[in-house]
Design a protein around this motif. Sequence first.
Motif, PDB file in Angstrom:
ATOM      1  N   ILE A   1       0.833  -1.200   0.000  1.00  0.00           N
ATOM      2  CA  ILE A   1       0.000   0.000   0.000  1.00  0.00           C
ATOM      3  C   ILE A   1       0.872   1.256   0.000  1.00  0.00           C
ATOM      4  O   ILE A   1       0.557   2.238  -0.680  1.00  0.00           O
ATOM      5  N   LEU A   2       1.960   1.235   0.744  1.00  0.00           N
ATOM      6  CA  LEU A   2       2.845   2.399   0.783  1.00  0.00           C
ATOM      7  C   LEU A   2       3.574   2.622  -0.537  1.00  0.00           C
ATOM      8  O   LEU A   2       3.783   3.753  -0.962  1.00  0.00           O
ATOM      9  N   LEU A   3       3.973   1.545  -1.201  1.00  0.00           N
ATOM     10  CA  LEU A   3       4.780   1.672  -2.415  1.00  0.00           C
ATOM     11  C   LEU A   3       3.959   1.814  -3.693  1.00  0.00           C
ATOM     12  O   LEU A   3       4.489   2.257  -4.713  1.00  0.00           O
ATOM     13  N   LEU A   4       2.693   1.446  -3.665  1.00  0.00           N
ATOM     14  CA  LEU A   4       1.869   1.492  -4.873  1.00  0.00           C
ATOM     15  C   LEU A   4       1.800   2.875  -5.519  1.00  0.00           C
ATOM     16  O   LEU A   4       2.025   2.994  -6.725  1.00  0.00           O
ATOM     17  N   PRO A   5       1.508   3.949  -4.779  1.00  0.00           N
ATOM     18  CA  PRO A   5       1.450   5.262  -5.439  1.00  0.00           C
ATOM     19  C   PRO A   5       2.774   5.668  -6.061  1.00  0.00           C
ATOM     20  O   PRO A   5       2.799   6.327  -7.105  1.00  0.00           O
ATOM     21  N   PHE A   6       3.882   5.285  -5.446  1.00  0.00           N
ATOM     22  CA  PHE A   6       5.183   5.639  -6.011  1.00  0.00           C
ATOM     23  C   PHE A   6       5.499   4.818  -7.252  1.00  0.00           C
ATOM     24  O   PHE A   6       6.264   5.245  -8.106  1.00  0.00           O
TER      25      PHE A   6
ATOM     26  N   PHE B   1      -3.848  11.283  -1.359  1.00  0.00           N
ATOM     27  CA  PHE B   1      -5.213  10.760  -1.327  1.00  0.00           C
ATOM     28  C   PHE B   1      -5.249   9.255  -1.615  1.00  0.00           C
ATOM     29  O   PHE B   1      -6.071   8.538  -1.067  1.00  0.00           O
ATOM     30  N   GLY B   2      -4.350   8.783  -2.459  1.00  0.00           N
ATOM     31  CA  GLY B   2      -4.270   7.350  -2.719  1.00  0.00           C
ATOM     32  C   GLY B   2      -3.882   6.570  -1.472  1.00  0.00           C
ATOM     33  O   GLY B   2      -4.460   5.527  -1.171  1.00  0.00           O
ATOM     34  N   LEU B   3      -2.895   7.082  -0.743  1.00  0.00           N
ATOM     35  CA  LEU B   3      -2.494   6.431   0.508  1.00  0.00           C
ATOM     36  C   LEU B   3      -3.611   6.464   1.543  1.00  0.00           C
ATOM     37  O   LEU B   3      -3.866   5.474   2.230  1.00  0.00           O
ATOM     38  N   MET B   4      -4.288   7.614   1.647  1.00  0.00           N
ATOM     39  CA  MET B   4      -5.395   7.713   2.605  1.00  0.00           C
ATOM     40  C   MET B   4      -6.505   6.725   2.253  1.00  0.00           C
ATOM     41  O   MET B   4      -7.053   6.055   3.127  1.00  0.00           O
ATOM     42  N   PHE B   5      -6.818   6.606   0.998  1.00  0.00           N
ATOM     43  CA  PHE B   5      -7.866   5.686   0.565  1.00  0.00           C
ATOM     44  C   PHE B   5      -7.479   4.235   0.822  1.00  0.00           C
ATOM     45  O   PHE B   5      -8.287   3.445   1.318  1.00  0.00           O
ATOM     46  N   CYS B   6      -6.227   3.879   0.521  1.00  0.00           N
ATOM     47  CA  CYS B   6      -5.784   2.499   0.726  1.00  0.00           C
ATOM     48  C   CYS B   6      -5.786   2.127   2.196  1.00  0.00           C
ATOM     49  O   CYS B   6      -6.199   1.033   2.560  1.00  0.00           O
ATOM     50  N   PHE B   7      -5.314   3.013   3.064  1.00  0.00           N
ATOM     51  CA  PHE B   7      -5.304   2.699   4.485  1.00  0.00           C
ATOM     52  C   PHE B   7      -6.704   2.661   5.050  1.00  0.00           C
ATOM     53  O   PHE B   7      -6.996   1.927   5.979  1.00  0.00           O
TER      54      PHE B   7
END
Length: 75
Positions: free
Chosen positions: A41-46, A66-72
């Motif tokens: 989840i942490l590495l996906l947006p990067f 926002f991607g990290l917030m949504f995934c968490f």
Amino acid sequence: MELQQGIIRLIDDQGKAERIKNFPYPRNFASVTTYLMFVFILLLPFGLLREYDKLGRGRFWKDIVFGLMFCFRQS
């Protein structure tokens, strides 16, 4: 006779699946899986930086946050 044997095999397989379903996972398996999910989840947006860059310069960091917030929120 073949139909009866097929039904017996089906019932045996169903019982095996039921035992597997109710068997608890070892604690270390569950924790390792959870840790790997959070790393993903942490590495996906990067990993999607090039695609985010195609959207425009202003949206780049907002999309990551926002991607990290949504995934968490989903996990």
